[in-house]
Design a protein around this motif. Structure first.
Motif, PDB file in Angstrom:
ATOM      1  N   TYR A   1     -18.881 -14.790  47.389  1.00 50.47           N
ATOM      2  CA  TYR A   1     -18.255 -14.200  46.212  1.00 50.47           C
ATOM      3  C   TYR A   1     -17.102 -15.054  45.703  1.00 50.47           C
ATOM      4  O   TYR A   1     -16.805 -15.055  44.516  1.00 50.47           O
ATOM      5  N   GLU A   2     -16.490 -15.800  46.592  1.00 49.18           N
ATOM      6  CA  GLU A   2     -15.447 -16.724  46.166  1.00 49.18           C
ATOM      7  C   GLU A   2     -16.045 -17.788  45.243  1.00 49.18           C
ATOM      8  O   GLU A   2     -15.478 -18.111  44.200  1.00 49.18           O
ATOM      9  N   LYS A   3     -17.220 -18.310  45.605  1.00 53.47           N
ATOM     10  CA  LYS A   3     -17.894 -19.304  44.764  1.00 53.47           C
ATOM     11  C   LYS A   3     -18.245 -18.696  43.401  1.00 53.47           C
ATOM     12  O   LYS A   3     -18.057 -19.320  42.359  1.00 53.47           O
ATOM     13  N   PHE A   4     -18.760 -17.462  43.424  1.00 56.31           N
ATOM     14  CA  PHE A   4     -19.133 -16.786  42.189  1.00 56.31           C
ATOM     15  C   PHE A   4     -17.926 -16.625  41.270  1.00 56.31           C
ATOM     16  O   PHE A   4     -17.962 -16.995  40.096  1.00 56.31           O
ATOM     17  N   TRP A   5     -16.819 -16.079  41.805  1.00 50.04           N
ATOM     18  CA  TRP A   5     -15.648 -15.833  40.968  1.00 50.04           C
ATOM     19  C   TRP A   5     -14.950 -17.126  40.570  1.00 50.04           C
ATOM     20  O   TRP A   5     -14.385 -17.213  39.470  1.00 50.04           O
ATOM     21  N   SER A   6     -14.980 -18.121  41.413  1.00 45.73           N
ATOM     22  CA  SER A   6     -14.377 -19.408  41.043  1.00 45.73           C
ATOM     23  C   SER A   6     -15.117 -20.011  39.851  1.00 45.73           C
ATOM     24  O   SER A   6     -14.493 -20.524  38.919  1.00 45.73           O
ATOM     25  N   ALA A   7     -16.428 -19.937  39.875  1.00 45.55           N
ATOM     26  CA  ALA A   7     -17.212 -20.465  38.755  1.00 45.55           C
ATOM     27  C   ALA A   7     -16.918 -19.676  37.480  1.00 45.55           C
ATOM     28  O   ALA A   7     -16.765 -20.266  36.401  1.00 45.55           O
ATOM     29  N   ARG A   8     -16.825 -18.360  37.593  1.00 40.87           N
ATOM     30  CA  ARG A   8     -16.531 -17.529  36.412  1.00 40.87           C
ATOM     31  C   ARG A   8     -15.145 -17.823  35.863  1.00 40.87           C
ATOM     32  O   ARG A   8     -14.958 -17.915  34.650  1.00 40.87           O
ATOM     33  N   LEU A   9     -14.166 -17.955  36.738  1.00 45.78           N
ATOM     34  CA  LEU A   9     -12.803 -18.229  36.278  1.00 45.78           C
ATOM     35  C   LEU A   9     -12.677 -19.626  35.693  1.00 45.78           C
ATOM     36  O   LEU A   9     -11.929 -19.842  34.730  1.00 45.78           O
ATOM     37  N   ASP A  10     -13.415 -20.586  36.247  1.00 44.88           N
ATOM     38  CA  ASP A  10     -13.418 -21.932  35.670  1.00 44.88           C
ATOM     39  C   ASP A  10     -14.010 -21.908  34.266  1.00 44.88           C
ATOM     40  O   ASP A  10     -13.487 -22.560  33.346  1.00 44.88           O
ATOM     41  N   ALA A  11     -15.090 -21.150  34.068  1.00 43.73           N
ATOM     42  CA  ALA A  11     -15.709 -21.042  32.747  1.00 43.73           C
ATOM     43  C   ALA A  11     -14.746 -20.384  31.762  1.00 43.73           C
ATOM     44  O   ALA A  11     -14.632 -20.808  30.609  1.00 43.73           O
ATOM     45  N   LEU A  12     -14.026 -19.361  32.216  1.00 44.32           N
ATOM     46  CA  LEU A  12     -13.039 -18.704  31.350  1.00 44.32           C
ATOM     47  C   LEU A  12     -11.927 -19.674  30.979  1.00 44.32           C
ATOM     48  O   LEU A  12     -11.501 -19.724  29.821  1.00 44.32           O
ATOM     49  N   GLY A  13     -11.486 -20.462  31.933  1.00 46.68           N
ATOM     50  CA  GLY A  13     -10.444 -21.453  31.657  1.00 46.68           C
ATOM     51  C   GLY A  13     -10.895 -22.475  30.622  1.00 46.68           C
ATOM     52  O   GLY A  13     -10.132 -22.827  29.713  1.00 46.68           O
ATOM     53  N   ARG A  14     -12.138 -22.943  30.742  1.00 45.77           N
ATOM     54  CA  ARG A  14     -12.655 -23.902  29.755  1.00 45.77           C
ATOM     55  C   ARG A  14     -12.732 -23.269  28.367  1.00 45.77           C
ATOM     56  O   ARG A  14     -12.394 -23.890  27.362  1.00 45.77           O
ATOM     57  N   TYR A  15     -13.191 -22.012  28.307  1.00 46.39           N
ATOM     58  CA  TYR A  15     -13.293 -21.308  27.027  1.00 46.39           C
ATOM     59  C   TYR A  15     -11.920 -21.151  26.377  1.00 46.39           C
ATOM     60  O   TYR A  15     -11.749 -21.419  25.187  1.00 46.39           O
ATOM     61  N   LEU A  16     -10.928 -20.744  27.159  1.00 45.51           N
ATOM     62  CA  LEU A  16      -9.580 -20.549  26.609  1.00 45.51           C
ATOM     63  C   LEU A  16      -8.966 -21.871  26.161  1.00 45.51           C
ATOM     64  O   LEU A  16      -8.287 -21.944  25.135  1.00 45.51           O
ATOM     65  N   TYR A  17      -9.222 -22.938  26.915  1.00 44.81           N
ATOM     66  CA  TYR A  17      -8.720 -24.248  26.525  1.00 44.81           C
ATOM     67  C   TYR A  17      -9.345 -24.683  25.199  1.00 44.81           C
ATOM     68  O   TYR A  17      -8.659 -25.185  24.313  1.00 44.81           O
ATOM     69  N   HIS A  18     -10.656 -24.434  25.067  1.00 47.42           N
ATOM     70  CA  HIS A  18     -11.348 -24.787  23.834  1.00 47.42           C
ATOM     71  C   HIS A  18     -10.798 -23.969  22.657  1.00 47.42           C
ATOM     72  O   HIS A  18     -10.593 -24.510  21.560  1.00 47.42           O
ATOM     73  N   GLN A  19     -10.550 -22.704  22.864  1.00 48.33           N
ATOM     74  CA  GLN A  19     -10.001 -21.859  21.802  1.00 48.33           C
ATOM     75  C   GLN A  19      -8.609 -22.331  21.394  1.00 48.33           C
ATOM     76  O   GLN A  19      -8.250 -22.310  20.215  1.00 48.33           O
ATOM     77  N   GLU A  20      -7.825 -22.761  22.359  1.00 46.45           N
ATOM     78  CA  GLU A  20      -6.485 -23.246  22.051  1.00 46.45           C
ATOM     79  C   GLU A  20      -6.545 -24.554  21.269  1.00 46.45           C
ATOM     80  O   GLU A  20      -5.719 -24.806  20.394  1.00 46.45           O
ATOM     81  N   GLU A  21      -7.533 -25.387  21.556  1.00 47.29           N
ATOM     82  CA  GLU A  21      -7.708 -26.634  20.807  1.00 47.29           C
ATOM     83  C   GLU A  21      -8.081 -26.344  19.352  1.00 47.29           C
ATOM     84  O   GLU A  21      -7.615 -27.022  18.444  1.00 47.29           O
ATOM     85  N   LEU A  22      -8.936 -25.337  19.135  1.00 46.89           N
ATOM     86  CA  LEU A  22      -9.347 -24.987  17.776  1.00 46.89           C
ATOM     87  C   LEU A  22      -8.243 -24.284  16.991  1.00 46.89           C
ATOM     88  O   LEU A  22      -8.086 -24.522  15.797  1.00 46.89           O
ATOM     89  N   ASN A  23      -7.507 -23.411  17.652  1.00 44.77           N
ATOM     90  CA  ASN A  23      -6.446 -22.629  17.007  1.00 44.77           C
ATOM     91  C   ASN A  23      -5.162 -22.739  17.821  1.00 44.77           C
ATOM     92  O   ASN A  23      -4.829 -21.838  18.587  1.00 44.77           O
TER      93      ASN A  23
END
Length: 151
Positions: free
Chosen positions: A93-115
């Protein structure tokens, strides 16, 4: 807790149930230093010996501690195997949540770059206010007193 017959995870359930109590977790921490007698383990907890023995039986039932009797003294030692099984179960479950949190981090970084946040602050500062100037006071929320019951 509902107990099912022939549950393959029964041992794992017992480990997590044993670890759920802070007294039992403290006992395991104390046993990390080495084998201790029941009296040495019970002393810092400030509870009756029969009450403390119930905690030890739960730890023993989960396979987390082993008991060895030397004359009249009962010594306990930590047994790491059940903890290793629990750690392996948690690592999935650590692997599962780490992957999910990494994806969220990438999404938020991308949103910050756009706006970028500083552009939003500049946009808000440059807009004129649409309010008329003075806000009227809020109206009272309650009306007159309702009818009362006479006795």
């Amino acid at each position: 807790m509902v107990k099912y017959k022939d549950d393959p995870d029964e041992a794992l359930n017992a480990v997590f149930a044993a670890l759920a109590d802070p007294t039992r977790r403290k006992v395991l921490q104390d046993l990390e230093r080495g084998n201790l007698s029941v009296g040495e383990l019970a002393q810092p907890h400030g509870m009756s010996l029969p009450g403390f023995m119930k905690h030890l039986r739960v730890l023993e039932g989960a396979g987390l501690v082993t008991r060895a009797k030397d004359g009249r003294v009962v010594n306990l030692a930590i047994s790491p195997e059940p903890l290793q099984e629990a750690a392996m179960w948690l690592s999935r479950y650590e692997k599962f949540w780490s992957a999910r949190l990494d994806a969220l981090g990438r999404y938020l970084y991308h949103q910050e770059e756009l706006n970028p946040p500083w552009k939003e602050a500049q946009r808000k500062a440059s807009r004129p206010s649409t309010s008329p100037g003075i806000t009227p006071p809020a109206a009272k929320k309650s009306g007159a007193r309702g009818p009362t019951r006479k006795r």
